[in-house]
Scaffold this motif. Structure first.
Motif, short mmCIF file in Angstrom:
data_model
loop_
_atom_site.label_atom_id
_atom_site.label_comp_id
_atom_site.label_asym_id
_atom_site.label_seq_id
_atom_site.Cartn_x
_atom_site.Cartn_y
_atom_site.Cartn_z
N ASN A 191 -5.71 -5.59 -0.79
CA ASN A 191 -4.71 -6.43 0.12
C ASN A 191 -4.82 -8.05 -0.14
OD1 ASN A 191 -2.67 -6.81 2.31
ND2 ASN A 191 -4.44 -8.06 3.34
N CYS B 73 -5.80 -0.43 5.40
CA CYS B 73 -6.74 -0.79 4.33
C CYS B 73 -7.36 0.39 3.68
CB CYS B 73 -8.05 -1.54 5.13
SG CYS B 73 -7.67 -3.36 5.27
N SER C 160 -10.66 -6.72 7.06
CA SER C 160 -9.99 -5.33 7.70
C SER C 160 -10.37 -5.34 9.34
CB SER C 160 -10.73 -3.95 7.28
OG SER C 160 -10.61 -2.93 7.77
N GLN D 50 -5.76 -7.19 7.08
CA GLN D 50 -4.83 -6.11 7.33
C GLN D 50 -5.47 -5.03 8.03
OE1 GLN D 50 -2.11 -4.38 7.27
NE2 GLN D 50 -1.50 -4.77 5.29
N ASP E 286 -15.20 -5.61 7.11
CA ASP E 286 -14.72 -4.41 7.82
C ASP E 286 -15.09 -4.58 9.30
OD1 ASP E 286 -13.76 -2.18 8.78
OD2 ASP E 286 -15.29 -0.83 7.80
N ALA F 14 -8.96 -3.83 1.79
CA ALA F 14 -8.92 -5.28 2.26
C ALA F 14 -9.05 -6.10 1.13
CB ALA F 14 -10.39 -5.46 3.16
N ASN G 154 -12.28 0.63 4.08
CA ASN G 154 -11.86 -0.29 4.51
C ASN G 154 -12.05 -1.64 3.49
OD1 ASN G 154 -10.93 1.44 6.29
ND2 ASN G 154 -11.82 0.57 8.13
#
Length: 300
Positions: free
Chosen positions: A292, A109, A62, A104, A8, A289, A285
């Motif tokens: 994602n 996120c 992220s 992302q 992150d 992430a 986040n």
């Protein structure tokens, strides 16, 4: 067992976590985010990866900015200006050639984390507003993250507040974010903006300080207005508020109070959205992430 390394990336710190695919945290840490050069930034990510190289099957990032999550291309970089018009996949693969990578936007996120296993888990349409130096955003429509034609959907910071004075000083971030709250409080008190943080502002609010209360009223008014506008766009069932200040119960309470006043002024019945906090705050986040990464790994 192989794990995913989540990162992150923020404007001051880079949080990382070794996770399994059920979002269980095996190990966590934080390092300062290099802000001088792209080379130092990439080196920092690689150094974290090197700690877990034998355990990791992929990286889940992220990051701030307007990012094409399919290609890794960063159009605008947010706080990390050296990432302007660059490709994070290519940059990392030069140092780590045989690793799967996903990326992302950080606000998106946060929304993905809430969609996957948080306070948007059981809703069809929802939104997340992360209050910080700006306003991170993520919009969920029909159980999917809304990215838009240019991955710009959910960039709520840039919503224009005053059509008679179009400019960055009149975007949503400059009125509804925590940074804006601190700057407005500092200005009212005749202090330097850098000498006031969110924690201090809420201490003043608890003391019924008129300057802090005025700035907080301004912030929550703008948040309520834009949440109502978001209702007009996607009709969410739930809006989740994130960021450090969301831990203050007064934030959601005041937003709901302002929203009720808007609803009461409408000349016709208007659907009422539920406003609550994010379930996963500091970890959102990283969890988003990871989700994602899983989606892209499946080709979704």
């Amino acid at each position: 067992m192989s794990y995913i390394l989540g990162l992150d990336v923020g404007g001051s710190a880079m949080k990382y976590a070794l996770m399994d695919k059920e979002a269980n945290f095996i190990e966590k840490g934080t390092i300062p985010t290099p802000l001088d050069t792209k080379e130092h930034f990439i080196e920092a990510i690689v150094s974290i990866y090197n700690k877990y190289e034998d355990k990791v099957e992929g990286l889940a990032l992220s990051m701030p900015g307007n990012i094409n999550s399919d290609t890794g291309h960063i159009d605008t970089p947010g706080a990390l200006e050296f990432n302007y018009n660059t490709n994070i996949f290519d940059s990392l693969h030069e140092k780590i050639p045989n690793i799967k990578i996903s990326v992302q936007n950080d606000g998106k996120c946060a929304a993905l984390a809430e969609l996957w296993m948080g306070n948007l888990k059981d809703v069809k349409n929802g939104a997340v507003l992360v209050l910080g130096s700006g306003i991170g955003g993520g919009l969920i429509a029909n159980r999917e993250l809304l990215t838009g034609s240019h991955f710009f959907a959910g960039e709520l910071s840039y919503l224009i507040e005053n059509p008679e004075s179009v400019g960055f000083e009149n975007v949503f971030a400059m009125h509804g974010g925590t940074g804006a709250l601190c700057m407005r409080t500092a200005a009212l008190k005749g202090l330097k903006a850098e000498d006031v943080d969110g924690k201090q502002v809420f201490e003043w609010i608890k003391q019924q300080d008129k300057d802090a209360l005025e700035a907080f009223d301004h912030m929550t008014t703008h948040l309520a207005i834009q949440i109502f506008n978001i209702q007009c766009f996607i009709d969410p069932e739930v809006v989740c508020i994130g960021g450090g200040v969301s831990k203050q119960p007064l934030v959601v309470e005041k937003i709901n109070e302002k929203l009720n006043k808007i609803y009461e002024k409408m000349p016709f019945p208007t659907p009422r959205v539920k406003v609550t906090t994010c379930k996963y705050n500091n970890d959102s986040n990283l969890i988003g992430a990871l989700y994602n990464y899983i989606q892209h790994d499946k080709g979704e």
